[in-house]
Design a protein around this motif. Structure first.
Motif, mmCIF file in Angstrom:
data_model
loop_
_atom_site.group_PDB
_atom_site.id
_atom_site.type_symbol
_atom_site.label_atom_id
_atom_site.label_comp_id
_atom_site.label_asym_id
_atom_site.label_seq_id
_atom_site.Cartn_x
_atom_site.Cartn_y
_atom_site.Cartn_z
ATOM 1 N N ASP A 54 0.859 -1.183 0.000
ATOM 2 C CA ASP A 54 0.000 0.000 0.000
ATOM 3 C C ASP A 54 0.899 1.237 0.000
ATOM 4 O OD1 ASP A 54 -1.695 2.121 0.438
ATOM 5 O OD2 ASP A 54 -2.662 1.275 2.222
ATOM 6 N N PRO A 55 0.968 1.998 -1.100
ATOM 7 C CA PRO A 55 1.879 3.138 -1.146
ATOM 8 C C PRO A 55 1.537 4.225 -0.143
ATOM 9 C CG PRO A 55 0.422 3.135 -3.055
ATOM 10 C CD PRO A 55 0.231 1.831 -2.359
ATOM 11 N N ASN A 56 0.317 4.232 0.369
ATOM 12 C CA ASN A 56 -0.074 5.236 1.357
ATOM 13 C C ASN A 56 0.280 4.834 2.781
ATOM 14 O OD1 ASN A 56 -1.289 7.049 -0.544
ATOM 15 N ND2 ASN A 56 -3.003 5.616 -0.697
#
Length: 274
Positions: free
Chosen positions: A203-205
């Motif tokens: 999850d890049p966030n």
């Protein structure tokens, strides 16, 4: 139970793997988050000039990171200099000897097949544009060298070395290949005060891993995108080590999924697939 991406830190980050003399295995499926890969270092000098060990059921890749050595397999001897590599089939007995000093990365993975001994000279790799090439663009330039890849016959292992330009990103654009290969990076030739920042995330966030890494550190990426950046003024050098999930069938270099949003540009690995 935690997913591979969320594995405990000590299962995916192994520090100072090159800190001891002799032969030491730092990463194994039993102690870390790898499924197939094992990795260690062989550091010999005049006080500890030789070592002998067994491959057992593993294929073994040896990459010379510094110094010189001779590897003995049965009646045959193979000279190893900087960035030379050697593929050793399972069920072999391996002898390594130096007259000075040597630092060798040892890579292992279990295989059913028996593949031939193959000696890879770095000079030949450098002369082959499909094995040694520049990738990336502004702020992501690096040099890749495929040492144990399409140039050899093997079951699982794929490995090479990369160094970035100072202050540049590598493994960029962010990509992953967990359905085919598990991977780890091992950092070398990064004397203090040099360091890099390694990310691993699904999850890049909310990245699962953001790690400051130094010389000798290993980071395992069972799953996830894994970009990394060097600091201004200092390049980053690392061995990338992969093992195919399915023997032979998944042993593919450069077949990756680029993170959505960054997939308008090529991965930069295309030259290695030619």
């Amino acid at each position: 139970m935690a997913s591979p991406a969320l594995a405990d830190r000590d299962k995916v980050v192994v520090r100072a793997t090159a800190s001891r003399k002799g032969r030491h295995i730092s990463v194994t499926p039993g102690t870390t988050a790898t499924t197939h890969l094992s990795y260690g270092r062989i550091r010999l000098d005049r006080e500890t000039p030789s070592v002998t060990f067994a491959a057992g059921g593993d294929e073994v890749g040896l990459i010379c990171l510094s110094g010189e050595a001779t590897v003995t397999l049965g009646p045959n001897k193979y000279p190893m200099g900087r960035f030379d590599a050697l593929y050793v089939p399972r069920d072999s007995t391996i002898g390594v000897e130096t007259k000075g000093e040597v630092d060798i990365a040892e890579i292992r993975a279990p295989v059913d097949g028996h593949y031939p001994i193959q000696h890879v000279r770095y000079a030949e790799v450098k002369a082959n544009p499909g094995l040694s090439f520049r990738a990336g663009g502004p702020a992501s330039s690096r040099t890749l060298n495929i040492l144990l890849g399409k140039n050899i016959e093997a079951g699982r292992i794929v490995a090479g070395v990369t160094w970035s330009d100072p202050g540049h990103w590598t493994s960029w654009p962010p990509h992953e290949h967990a359905s085919l290969l598990e991977e780890m990076y091992v950092f070398f030739d990064m004397p203090a005060p040099s360091f890099a920042i390694q990310m691993v995330y699904t999850d890049p966030n909310a990245p699962e891993r953001v790690e400051v890494v130094h010389d000798g550190d290993a980071v395992i990426m069972p799953v996830g995108f894994h970009p990394m950046v060097s600091i201004p003024g200092y390049p980053v050098s690392f061995i990338w080590i992969m093992a195919a999930k399915r023997e032979r069938e998944d042993r593919l270099f450069g077949v990756v999924n680029v993170q959505p949003g960054f997939d308008q540009a090529p991965s930069g690995l295309e030259a290695g697939r030619k």
